[in-house]
Design a protein around this motif. Structure first.
Motif, PDB file in Angstrom:
ATOM      1  N   ILE A 149       0.817  -1.212   0.000  1.00  0.00           N
ATOM      2  CA  ILE A 149       0.000   0.000   0.000  1.00  0.00           C
ATOM      3  C   ILE A 149       0.853   1.265   0.000  1.00  0.00           C
ATOM      4  CG2 ILE A 149      -1.717   1.341   1.283  1.00  0.00           C
ATOM      5  CD1 ILE A 149      -2.825  -1.198  -0.005  1.00  0.00           C
ATOM      6  N   ALA A 150       1.836   1.343   0.896  1.00  0.00           N
ATOM      7  CA  ALA A 150       2.629   2.562   1.027  1.00  0.00           C
ATOM      8  C   ALA A 150       3.995   2.231   1.620  1.00  0.00           C
ATOM      9  CB  ALA A 150       1.910   3.579   1.905  1.00  0.00           C
ATOM     10  N   LEU A 151       4.984   3.085   1.293  1.00  0.00           N
ATOM     11  CA  LEU A 151       6.353   2.887   1.755  1.00  0.00           C
ATOM     12  C   LEU A 151       6.883   4.148   2.422  1.00  0.00           C
ATOM     13  CD1 LEU A 151       7.956   1.256  -1.428  1.00  0.00           C
ATOM     14  CD2 LEU A 151       6.824   0.081   0.455  1.00  0.00           C
TER      15      LEU A 151
ATOM     16  N   VAL B 157       2.619   1.996  -5.935  1.00  0.00           N
ATOM     17  CA  VAL B 157       2.862   2.223  -4.512  1.00  0.00           C
ATOM     18  C   VAL B 157       3.534   3.581  -4.358  1.00  0.00           C
ATOM     19  CG1 VAL B 157       4.076   1.409  -2.454  1.00  0.00           C
ATOM     20  CG2 VAL B 157       3.133  -0.241  -4.062  1.00  0.00           C
ATOM     21  N   GLU B 158       3.146   4.336  -3.317  1.00  0.00           N
ATOM     22  CA  GLU B 158       3.756   5.642  -3.089  1.00  0.00           C
ATOM     23  C   GLU B 158       4.675   5.625  -1.881  1.00  0.00           C
ATOM     24  OE1 GLU B 158       0.375   8.297  -2.749  1.00  0.00           O
ATOM     25  OE2 GLU B 158       0.661   8.941  -4.827  1.00  0.00           O
ATOM     26  N   VAL B 159       5.743   6.413  -1.971  1.00  0.00           N
ATOM     27  CA  VAL B 159       6.573   6.700  -0.799  1.00  0.00           C
ATOM     28  C   VAL B 159       5.918   7.887  -0.093  1.00  0.00           C
ATOM     29  CG1 VAL B 159       8.842   7.459   0.007  1.00  0.00           C
ATOM     30  CG2 VAL B 159       8.664   5.837  -1.900  1.00  0.00           C
ATOM     31  N   VAL B 160       5.411   7.670   1.106  1.00  0.00           N
ATOM     32  CA  VAL B 160       4.556   8.678   1.754  1.00  0.00           C
ATOM     33  C   VAL B 160       5.227   9.386   2.934  1.00  0.00           C
ATOM     34  CG1 VAL B 160       2.427   7.535   1.029  1.00  0.00           C
ATOM     35  CG2 VAL B 160       3.479   6.915   3.214  1.00  0.00           C
ATOM     36  N   CYS B 161       6.403   8.902   3.366  1.00  0.00           N
ATOM     37  CA  CYS B 161       7.120   9.594   4.436  1.00  0.00           C
ATOM     38  C   CYS B 161       8.579   9.167   4.394  1.00  0.00           C
ATOM     39  CB  CYS B 161       6.517   9.306   5.811  1.00  0.00           C
ATOM     40  SG  CYS B 161       6.513   7.559   6.277  1.00  0.00           S
ATOM     41  N   GLY B 162       9.428   9.871   5.146  1.00  0.00           N
ATOM     42  CA  GLY B 162      10.841   9.518   5.118  1.00  0.00           C
ATOM     43  C   GLY B 162      11.672  10.391   6.032  1.00  0.00           C
ATOM     44  N   ASP B 163      12.979  10.249   5.904  1.00  0.00           N
ATOM     45  CA  ASP B 163      13.921  11.002   6.724  1.00  0.00           C
ATOM     46  C   ASP B 163      15.241  11.077   5.973  1.00  0.00           C
ATOM     47  OD1 ASP B 163      14.785  12.377   9.070  1.00  0.00           O
ATOM     48  OD2 ASP B 163      15.813  10.558   9.734  1.00  0.00           O
ATOM     49  N   THR B 164      16.020  12.111   6.252  1.00  0.00           N
ATOM     50  CA  THR B 164      17.318  12.295   5.606  1.00  0.00           C
ATOM     51  C   THR B 164      18.358  12.670   6.644  1.00  0.00           C
ATOM     52  OG1 THR B 164      16.237  13.085   3.581  1.00  0.00           O
ATOM     53  CG2 THR B 164      18.583  13.545   3.818  1.00  0.00           C
ATOM     54  N   LYS B 165      19.484  11.957   6.620  1.00  0.00           N
ATOM     55  CA  LYS B 165      20.616  12.294   7.475  1.00  0.00           C
ATOM     56  C   LYS B 165      21.866  12.346   6.602  1.00  0.00           C
ATOM     57  CE  LYS B 165      18.608  12.126  11.624  1.00  0.00           C
ATOM     58  NZ  LYS B 165      17.217  11.931  11.204  1.00  0.00           N
ATOM     59  N   VAL B 166      22.776  13.254   6.934  1.00  0.00           N
ATOM     60  CA  VAL B 166      24.070  13.349   6.250  1.00  0.00           C
ATOM     61  C   VAL B 166      25.170  13.149   7.286  1.00  0.00           C
ATOM     62  CG1 VAL B 166      25.622  14.813   4.897  1.00  0.00           C
ATOM     63  CG2 VAL B 166      23.155  14.916   4.503  1.00  0.00           C
TER      64      VAL B 166
END
Length: 337
Positions: free
Chosen positions: A89-91, A122-131
């Protein structure tokens, strides 16, 4: 024990991974759901059964023949949901980026991931980014999680496997692992080896729709390959498995690469295949459905579950001798996915 350290082999998908999970991770978090060690957890919310999974991707190189880390991250999580009998459904997607990575390379990888997600609806609906600072990672690591809805006709579980059930593999084995290793080693062949990186969602949904509860269990044979997947099954069921080398589909170039590098093709990772355990009387029907589905044209019945006092995987060779297929150790193919 005091003094032990994590080794690269602990991430190889074989015996050392299994030991790390059971002796360290489960000792901290073990519970009824997690202890099942399925590809996705099944969570009941009201009348709905939700599947939930997560996965990390550290493959090297970032780009390889047949895919890249972006496509791999999407397909890998979709596949974990699909083999659990769920419709993805979602990722979510989290990025750990090393300082110095070219923005254009990052853009290419994310566009590849987005294209794959769109193709799978399928949609990517949330996330996070770190460097992190230069030298603290290797260009890019990705974590994806996914949720899915259990398909109405799905009833997947280790406990449903019985002697007499047939074993189907959805296509040629070892293509992904040998693609990665041959690129690392700079090897060239008359016919290029190409990763099988792709979705098995269509195969899984189709066989469940047609065969229903005759589909007993499914697993995608990623790290540790077919050998690890089948050994996990016999460990959980206390049955034995018998497979026939003559019927296991292998691309000639992949086989040549494995032999040249000294690998057992059964131990090599796949990223677009599914192992299906199906009742004997529906095996041919299931096989037909696989072959008519996306990414399933080379599917084959390769063996069966057998009653035994010892839970082992046994290979019938082409000369009709027999050998035990061991759980891979894990150090042979690091950072394969």
């Amino acid at each position: 024990m005091s003094g032990e350290i994590v080794l690269l082999a602990h991430g190889g998908g074989g015996r050392m991974t299994d030991e790390l999970i059971r002796n360290v991770i489960l000792s901290a978090f073990g519970n009824f759901t997690l202890n099942k060690l399925t590809d996705a957890a099944e969570i009941q919310i009201g009348q709905n059964s939700i599947s939930f999974t997560t996965d990390g991707f550290v493959v090297k190189p970032l780009f390889f023949n047949g895919g890249d880390i972006g496509k791999l991250a999407i397909c890998g999580t979709i596949n974990d949901l699909a083999v659990s009998g769920a419709k993805p459904i979602a990722l979510s997607m989290s990025l750990i980026i090393e300082e110095g990575l070219e923005i254009e390379i990052l853009r290419q990888l994310l566009n590849s991931a987005a294209k794959t997600a769109k193709e799978e609806n399928v949609e990517v609906v949330c996330g996070d980014t770190k460097v992190v600072e230069a030298g603290a990672a290797d260009k890019l690591f990705i974590n994806t999680s996914g949720i899915g809805l259990k398909l109405p006709k799905a009833n997947i579980g280790f406990e449903r496997i019985q002697p007499g059930d047939k074993i189907i593999i959805s296509g040629t084995i070892g293509d992904h692992g040998m693609t990665i290793m041959s690129q690392r080693e700079g090897m060239k062949f008359d016919t290029d080896i190409q990763s099988d990186c792709g979705s098995v969602a269509h195969i899984c949904a189709n066989v469940i729709e047609v065969c229903g509860e005759d589909i007993k269990f499914m697993r995608d044979p990623t790290r540790g390959g077919l050998a690890a997947a089948l050994n996990e099954i016999v460990r959980q069921t206390s049955s034995a498995i018998e497979i026939d080398e003559e019927y296991i589909p292998v691309n000639p170039s992949t086989k040549a690469a494995a032999e040249m590098l000294g690998f057992d093709i059964l131990d090599i990772a796949n990223e677009g295949k599914v192992v299906i355990i199906v009742s004997s009387d529906k095996a041919e029907k299931c096989l037909s459905v696989c072959r008519q589905s996306k990414n399933g044209k080379n599917a084959a019945i390769i063996g069966q579950v057998v009653k035994s006092d010892e839970p082992i995987v046994e290979l019938i060779t082409k000369i009709k001798s027999r050998r035990i297929v061991q759980m891979p150790y894990g150090r042979e193919l690091p950072r394969i996915c």
